[in-house]
Structures are given as structure tokens and as C-alpha cells.
Design an enzyme around this catalytic site. Sequence first.
Site, mmCIF file in Angstrom:
data_model
loop_
_atom_site.group_PDB
_atom_site.id
_atom_site.type_symbol
_atom_site.label_atom_id
_atom_site.label_comp_id
_atom_site.label_asym_id
_atom_site.label_seq_id
_atom_site.Cartn_x
_atom_site.Cartn_y
_atom_site.Cartn_z
ATOM 1 N N LYS A 139 0.862 -1.184 0.000
ATOM 2 C CA LYS A 139 0.000 0.000 0.000
ATOM 3 C C LYS A 139 0.896 1.232 0.000
ATOM 4 C CE LYS A 139 -3.550 -2.355 2.687
ATOM 5 N NZ LYS A 139 -4.279 -2.388 3.976
ATOM 6 N N HIS A 142 0.847 6.991 2.516
ATOM 7 C CA HIS A 142 -0.041 8.141 2.327
ATOM 8 C C HIS A 142 -0.143 8.954 3.609
ATOM 9 C CE1 HIS A 142 -3.166 6.105 4.628
ATOM 10 N NE2 HIS A 142 -2.963 5.029 3.894
ATOM 11 N N HIS A 145 -0.589 7.573 7.148
ATOM 12 C CA HIS A 145 0.515 7.014 7.932
ATOM 13 C C HIS A 145 1.295 8.084 8.693
ATOM 14 C CE1 HIS A 145 0.470 3.695 4.739
ATOM 15 N NE2 HIS A 145 0.125 3.109 5.872
#
Length: 573
Positions: A139, A142, A145
Site C-alpha cells: 500500500k 499516504h 501514515h
Amino acid sequence: MGVLCFKKAIANYLLPYTSCKEPQLLSLLRVPKRQKEGQFVLSIPKLLSTHGPDPKIQQKPNVWCQEIAAKIQPTDNIERVSAVGPNLHFHLQQTPFTKSILQQVYEEQDRYGWAHIRERFGEKQPTVTIDYSSPNIAKPFHAGHLRSTIIGNFIKRIHQIMGYQVIGINYFGDWGKQYGLLAVGFEKYGDEQLLKVDPIHHLYQVYVKINQDAELDPSLHQKANNYFKSMEQGDKDALAQWQRFRDLSISSYETIYHRLNIAFEVYSGESQVSDYIPKVYNVLKSKKLLMEMEDGALAVDLTSFGMDPVLIQRADGTSLYMTRDLASVLMRKDKYAADKSIYVVGTEQQGYFAQLFACASLMTDQPIDQFMHANFGRINGMSTRQGTADNLTTMDDDHDDDKGMADGSKENSDMGFIADQLGISAIFIQDMKSKRTKNYSFAWDRMTDARGDTGVLLQYAHARACGIERKADVTMTKDCDYSLLKEQEAFELVQTISYWPEVVQNSFNTLEPCTIVNYLFKLSHATSLASHTLRVKDMDPALAEARMLMFWAARTTLRNGLTLLGIRPLDRM
């Protein structure tokens, strides 16, 4: 030298009038809310509530304060004492106070704020493990986080300056059913060409699509469980694909961490604790803490903590997040023997961590307060599963063109680096300017507004101060005439500088970076106010030297604060 000597002078004058000892009085002296109320205040109600009835304080607090204020005469350190209700306010002699604070900063420099603290542990340096960032493989990194990464990095830095041996752990979500779901999705939607071009973006698209499918077709969840079970049983093909996706993900994350000036001592993950999972079951079984549920699943009995049982093994024999987290506790206990373990994870996981810490305490016989959940609120409007999360790399690249500010200096400036650091500063400060548990909405316009309290403003304040030092051509010395710093703006700036060590201690006690951020805004505003009226360049040499030392001390304090927050201070903009 510094604030402590003045606090001790105040405590010594109060000793004959109370039954408190010096350490107790020192702990009760506080900085007033408003600078005009003096440099320190002592609350008598607080004294009595903390230490109980005092035979030397027979009158009402208001009356006692008035009597003491009348008795204390001016000294070399104390100008006057005033009684305001049940509080004693201490106003210090300006020149000795200014000299003491500025000389302390001069001596300690990049250690100012914590130089007096690190020796407190003596020869034994305690160890703390800090678990932060911890994205899931496959993932993108982004903005969702950011909270764990930025706050965790701050918690790591403040423990380091406080004398701890710190082990920062990036514990990847690289195992479990969620990966099984991605594998099922890749089988359906995966494209090897797209994987080669942009692996993280493609895997993310696959993950979003298969989650949407699973909402309509629950059987996909069972397929994901079966796939994960094959991984746990050592299926070579499944593990090879998992390893490839994991390596691609970590490579992408490391690029981001380097850009953010963040480093970890350990890269770990759920996948690396498999050897400890049987030990978890064995330890809990030996302590008679395991209970079998109706469907054959295993749970830990948390009756002693007033909690419901918590599952650690599914009926099909597979492990859960809880199992793997307990396995990591055992692994870290063997490797690091930490005195404290901190997990920087969102508030929505508060119940989970209460269960984890209860299980860990029972399993290891460690006090539960050795485990801490440094929780934080959400960044609104972002969801990985729904595909609404913005990629941090894209966001910063898209917005780092418009953050340039100039102080007229163009020599040796790398505008690309400056713009990048301004963007990162803006992100960090917006994230840390409010309490950890508060939610916020990610907004570029607000975080880059040079007129507001932003990371851009703090960087500009630092760069401007560096510019003053370069252009003034004044010798930096601690042997200057401090009596020349007599203006109110000068004294208020020195007062603000003097607060820094207490701010650091308070921030460490609460692990709240906003304490640091809000102080730095206050320091920057005080510096700006003073610089408008107190010129350095082309002034009388003695006056210029004194003012330069004061502005340098303010800039040094600002630099220390930015560095503690994980921000690279800019010398030019």
C-alpha cells in the site's frame, strides 16, 4: 547558572515560612500565564493540597501571601514579591536574570533544554522500544501514515535527548488475512506490466478493487483465509509472491523515510515472529491462562483485569494480530530487555492495546505500566480500503513549488531542497500543533499560509535570524554588557528563552509534541517583536554585541526545538 539558580534563591527565602523542603518548593514554582505577572508564581492552595496542612501557614492563604510579600526584601536576584490572591508572584532582577539565561544558552548551545537532564540515570541507561509508522505492505505511504511516523519520530527523539537508549522499530503489517485478500485480488486483477512500471500504485489499486468485491461476495474472505493458512504452512509459491510484494513495498517506504529525515534501528514485521508463536501458546498454557471457546478457538482469560477473553487462535488453527503481537513482545523481551515499550498507534485501537498489554503483562510478569499506547486522532477524509487516501509523495511533489519565501539572499541556495523542506515542515507542524488525540483535516492552504502559525512561519523565523547574524558582522561573545538589554521587549524575549527546559520536560512527561510547537510559535513571535525595535546592525559595538547574543540565543533555542520535532532548520530561504 540558568533558571534553576533563581528558583533555588526563591526557595531559600521561603524555607523559614513553610514546612516544605527545597525540592518540594522547587517543584511547586511555576511560570505565570502572563509575563507581566513575574517570572515565577507559587500557589499556596497547591502547596497545601500537595503536601498537606502546614503548621507554619495558619492564616488564610490570601493573608499569608500578603504577609510574606511584605517581609521579603529586594536581593541581588529578586526585585520584588507581590501577593495576588492566594499566590506569591516573584519578579526577578532583569540584568542578572538576562545574563544567567543567555550565558547558559551560550555554554550549552545545541544541548540547551536538556543538558541538565541526561546525567540523572547515572551509569545505567534505560532502554525503550518505540513501535511507529508500521504501514502495511503493498500500500502507498499516504498521509494516513503520517501521524504514527511523525509523532513516533518525535517520541524517539525526545527519549534520546532525555538519556534513553532508544530502539525505533518499524513493524510492518506484512502477514495475516489482509495479505491473503491482496493475493486473491492479484490473482483476479494483477498485471505484471503495471507491476513493473509502478508496483505500489498497482498493488494499491488491486487492494481497493478486491475489498469492493468482498463487500458483495463474502466468500472472498474465506479464500483470503485459506491463502493465508497456506502461507503459514510454508507454501513455497505463496511465500515467494509475498516476499516479492514485501521487498517492493519496503523499497518504496525507505525513499519516503529518507526524504523525511527519519531512520529506524529495526525493520521488523509480523512475518518475523513465527518462531515465537508456539512460545506464546506454551507460556500462556503453563500459566493456566488459556481457555477453549465453543468452536475450538483459543482465548486468553483476562478476568484479573476485568476484561472479556481475547482470541489468540482461530478454530482453524491460524494466528491473529493479537497472537503475532504477543509473539513480538516475547521476541523483543529476549532481544532488548526494554524498560519501557511504546506503541504509536491510532486512538481507534485503544481497546485492542488494553487487551494486548494485559496479555503481555500476564505472559511476561512485567508491570502493565511498562507498556504504553501513545494514541492519536485521525486525519479526516482518508481511507485506504476505499481508495480515498492521498499518496504523500504525490502531495509533496504537487505542492512544493509555491512555498518559497525570500529574505533577499540568493547565494548558495538550493531552491529545490528549500521547497522540499518547507513542504515537509508544513506537514509536520500541522500534524503536531494540536494534541495527539485530536482529529484534523489535511489542508495544504492552511498549513502553508505564511501569515498563520505554520511550519513555513517557523522556518522563515529561523532563516531570518540566520540572515541577521550574517549581515550584522558582530562578534559573538558571552562577555558583553547585559545591562544594555533593558528594554521590555528584550526582557520578554529572554523570559521566553528561559522557559525552554521546562517546556521540554513537560512535553516528555506527556509525550505531546504540541507543547513544543506552541512554544516555538511564542518564541518566534517574541523574537519578531524584539527585532522590530532592537536593531543590531550599525549600532554601538557594545549594544550590538549584547543584542546579537540575545537574538542568537533565541535562534539557537528555535533550532533546538525544530530539530527535536524532526525538522531540518533552514539557514536561508
